[in-house]
Each structure stands twice: as C-alpha cells, then as structure tokens.
Design a protein around this motif. Sequence first.
Motif, PDB file in Angstrom:
ATOM      1  N   LEU A  65      -5.652   7.221   7.933  1.00 22.12           N
ATOM      2  CA  LEU A  65      -5.270   5.801   7.976  1.00 22.12           C
ATOM      3  C   LEU A  65      -5.558   5.223   9.355  1.00 22.12           C
ATOM      4  O   LEU A  65      -6.041   4.094   9.482  1.00 22.12           O
ATOM      5  CB  LEU A  65      -3.783   5.625   7.648  1.00 22.12           C
TER       6      LEU A  65
ATOM      7  N   ASP B 295       0.641   9.006  -0.113  1.00 18.92           N
ATOM      8  CA  ASP B 295      -0.345  10.078  -0.286  1.00 18.92           C
ATOM      9  C   ASP B 295      -0.732  10.677   1.058  1.00 18.92           C
ATOM     10  O   ASP B 295      -0.790  11.898   1.221  1.00 18.92           O
ATOM     11  CB  ASP B 295      -1.607   9.539  -0.979  1.00 18.92           C
ATOM     12  N   ALA B 296      -1.012   9.791   2.036  1.00 15.74           N
ATOM     13  CA  ALA B 296      -1.416  10.279   3.355  1.00 15.74           C
ATOM     14  C   ALA B 296      -0.290  11.073   4.004  1.00 15.74           C
ATOM     15  O   ALA B 296      -0.523  12.116   4.616  1.00 15.74           O
ATOM     16  CB  ALA B 296      -1.817   9.100   4.244  1.00 15.74           C
TER      17      ALA B 296
ATOM     18  N   GLU C 118      -2.169  -1.181   9.548  1.00 14.40           N
ATOM     19  CA  GLU C 118      -2.420   0.146   8.992  1.00 14.40           C
ATOM     20  C   GLU C 118      -2.303   1.215  10.067  1.00 14.40           C
ATOM     21  O   GLU C 118      -1.597   2.216   9.895  1.00 14.40           O
ATOM     22  CB  GLU C 118      -3.816   0.181   8.373  1.00 14.40           C
TER      23      GLU C 118
ATOM     24  N   ARG D  79       0.826  -1.223   0.000  1.00 16.21           N
ATOM     25  CA  ARG D  79       0.000   0.000   0.000  1.00 16.21           C
ATOM     26  C   ARG D  79       0.851   1.261   0.000  1.00 16.21           C
ATOM     27  O   ARG D  79       0.414   2.286   0.497  1.00 16.21           O
ATOM     28  CB  ARG D  79      -0.885   0.012   1.255  1.00 16.21           C
TER      29      ARG D  79
ATOM     30  N   GLN E 283      -0.780   4.555  -1.185  1.00 15.30           N
ATOM     31  CA  GLN E 283      -1.754   5.112  -0.244  1.00 15.30           C
ATOM     32  C   GLN E 283      -1.058   5.771   0.952  1.00 15.30           C
ATOM     33  O   GLN E 283      -1.423   6.871   1.382  1.00 15.30           O
ATOM     34  CB  GLN E 283      -2.646   3.965   0.232  1.00 15.30           C
TER      35      GLN E 283
END
Lengths: 252, 232
Positions: B186, B36-37, B198, B30, B33
């Motif tokens: 997240l 990006d966060a 996560e 991931r 993702q």
Amino acid sequence: MDLFSQTWQYLLDADNWTGAEGLVARLLEQLLLTATALAAAMLLGLPLALWLGHLGKGGFLAVNISNVGRAVPTFALLAILVAADWPGSADFGPYGRAGLATLIALVLFALPPLITNGYVGMREVPSDVQEAADGMGMSSVQRFRRVELPLALPVVASGVRLALVQVWATATIAALVAGPGLGRIITEGFARNDYAQGMAGAVVVAVVALVLELAAAAAQRAVDPMPSGPSSDRDDALSVPSTTVAEAPTGG
Amino acid sequence: MTILGAADSGPSCYSRFVNEWFCWQYVEDRHVQITDALVEHIAITLAALVLGIVIALPLALLARRLPRLESLVLGFSTGVYTIPSLALLPLLVPFTGLSAATVVIGLGLYALTILVRALLDGLRSVPDDVREAASGLGYGRARMLTRIEMPLALPVVMAGLRVAAVSTVALTTVGTLVAYGGLGDLISHGVQRDFRAELMTAAVLCVVLAVVLDVLLVLLQRVLTPWTAGTR
C-alpha cells in the motif's frame, strides 16, 4: 541457475559501470549520502547524548529512542517525506532526485543508535572512577573531557558503527521511493523484470556494506584506549544489552 | 481534518484534489483492501518469526556445545545484519522466486540472528550454582535444559524476541520489492500515485501493529515468568 551467470555477465560488462546511471555513479551518490547523513547525525546527536549521559538525565528517552526507531519502517518514513510538499522529491544538488527527503530520513534513522550508545557509554563509566576524578579536584567539565569521554569511547564508537550500517541500509531503501543511490539499480531491475540487474545491484550493495562494516570495526579497535586487559571485564558486562538489543536491524 | 467528510457532498478527502493525509472515508471505502494487506503483513511477520525461532533454538544449543561454532554463528549474524534488506531479498530470488517465501526467509534470517544471540546470552545468564544444585538433585541434561535453564533464560530470550518481532514488522514493508510486502504494498502504491491517505494509513498501521505485538509479547512474558514481576 542461469540467473547467476547473467548476474555475473552484468557485473563484467563495463557499460553497466560507467555513465550517469551506471553502478559507479550510483555508488558514489550513495557513499556521499551516507557520509553526509552520518556526519550530520553525529553533530546533532552525539553532543546531546554525551552531555545527558554526563548529567545522568533523560535516560528514559535516550534508551527508548532506539525502540521507537525500530518500530517505524524506514520505507514508510521515506514515503511520507517524498509525498509531502516539503522536502518532496525534487533534485537536491549532488544528492539527486528526492535527495533532501532521503537525507532527512537517513539522519533520523542514524540518531537512535548514536544517542543510545552515547548515553549508555557515559553512564557505564564506573562510579568509583568518577569519584576518584572528583576527589582529585577535577571540575565537572574536566571530568567529562578527561575521564568519562575516553572511557565511553568504545561504546560510542560501536554506536557510530551501528549508525553507519543503518544509514547504508536506509540509503538503499530510498530507491523504493525513486530516491538516489545504488538501490535504484535493484528496483529498476525488478521493475523491468531484469532480475540479473537486480541481483547485480544487490551484490554490490551487500559487498560495500560488508566492507564498510569491516572498516568501521577496524576503526573502532583503533580508537579503543584499552584494547585488552583491565577493561575486558567491563566490556563483557556491557555486551549483553549491546549485542542482542542494540545491533538488531532497525526498520531498514 | 475531514473525519466526518462522508456527510457533505463535496469531493471526498482522498480525491486527487484534496489528498488529505488522514482520511477516514478512505479507510471505510477500501477496508477490504486494507484488511487483506494487514493480514498478509501479519502472516509474513509471524511466519518469519516462527522460522527464526525453529532454526535458532537448535543452532544456539549446538553453538553452546561447540565454542568454535559459536564464533562462526556470531560472525555470520553480524554479516547478515550488515546487509541491507533491499539487497538481501534479491539475493534470495534465484532460490525462491517472486514469492512470499522470499520475504519470509529473508526476514527469518534477520530474526534468526537476533534470536540465536539472545538464546546464547540467556543460557549464559543462568547462574552456575543453580546448575550445580540441579545436577546435585539428579537432573539429567535434557531435564536440566527444559526445567531449569530455559525458564531462567526466558527473560533475556523474550527481550530478544521483542526486538526481533518489532523489527520484523517494520522490515516486512520492504517485501514490496517482490510484491509481497503486506502494508508495504500500500505504501509503495501510495508513493507511485501520490496517494497520501493510502500511504499514511498503511504507515500508521505498521507502527500500531509493532506496538501491539510488543505489548502481547510483554504480557506473554509476564505469564511465562511470574517471578520477574516484582523486579521489572
């Protein structure tokens, strides 16, 4: 701004205040959480910090623990505690769902200001006063109880005040992990796109926070043994680190 | 620990049945993702800090001139500290909606209150005899501020900026309430789905980000104020 009038309507509606999920029940839940956590943190942290300050040891730890507390997001710690097998998100007596996880997080985030201010307060007692106490034949314990503790009290009290503000903020954030307290009104409002409810919860949380802060400030003035006069120059010297650094919001 | 879990064919360490706290496989799978966060988190943090600095500087200079304004500013900042972040963000929603601006303004407000106090304390820490010497040398008000007072105030101001930066990184996670929380999104998702890898990855990244930012600010301070190197 239609949202303001809707928020006002929500606050005026008695149905929103009563009931098991109402504002009053949530408010009492959060006040109970706050009081329990603050009391537990004071029992755990203050004796240790005051004694370390008396001995003059462990200063690095006592001062830097605040920085650690600030860097760890409240939300992340709460999330980890809730997702863990223990304490998890089970009901815990009157504290509600995820009550134990919330209480642990609240105590952990109340400790840094208590420990830092307890230690700094003891260390800031002027050394000539300590020497005078020794010269009068006081034992170490007597000096601690009768000289250092009263002089350190204003700084210790401001640490308690900071801890109270911190605990209240953390207790609100507990709602992001489906914990107890008034924050639930806010998060449920946002989850259901009922922003008036979210706003109303936020207003109540903010008003109670300000009331608590004012009450704590009044209590702090009450315990100050020397409210004005000779101690003022010492307080000024202290206020540089304690206003800009210690009062900053931690990860909540 | 299943750091090398990618090699064997069993369930990956972040599957629902294993649900490890630390799982490198998750980070690999991931990474888009997560990146990006992280980028959103950094952007919101920096925007809030810049907003705080831009407003704090004129405010502090004004407050220094007008003592009445100073007590007002200090009282206001105590009030803002007191309001929990989860309550401050909803109060901004009517003005800015569910946008990143809500989070940036809210966090900027917290940063602002720390920075105004730091600036006032810093400017007050400039010794009077230095000021007198400078005016004796013919420094005007503006040149005195930029050449004498600001450099000497920098150590105290930078200490305040470090506090503001570290707490802003942590507070950004709460922005998840309006879905702009960077790594907080997240964490929030991880709690809802009981997805340990996560939420732990995001939590660790938050702390690492705070430490990195703090170290960068310390280095910046060393560069800006070389004369304090020996005394620290």
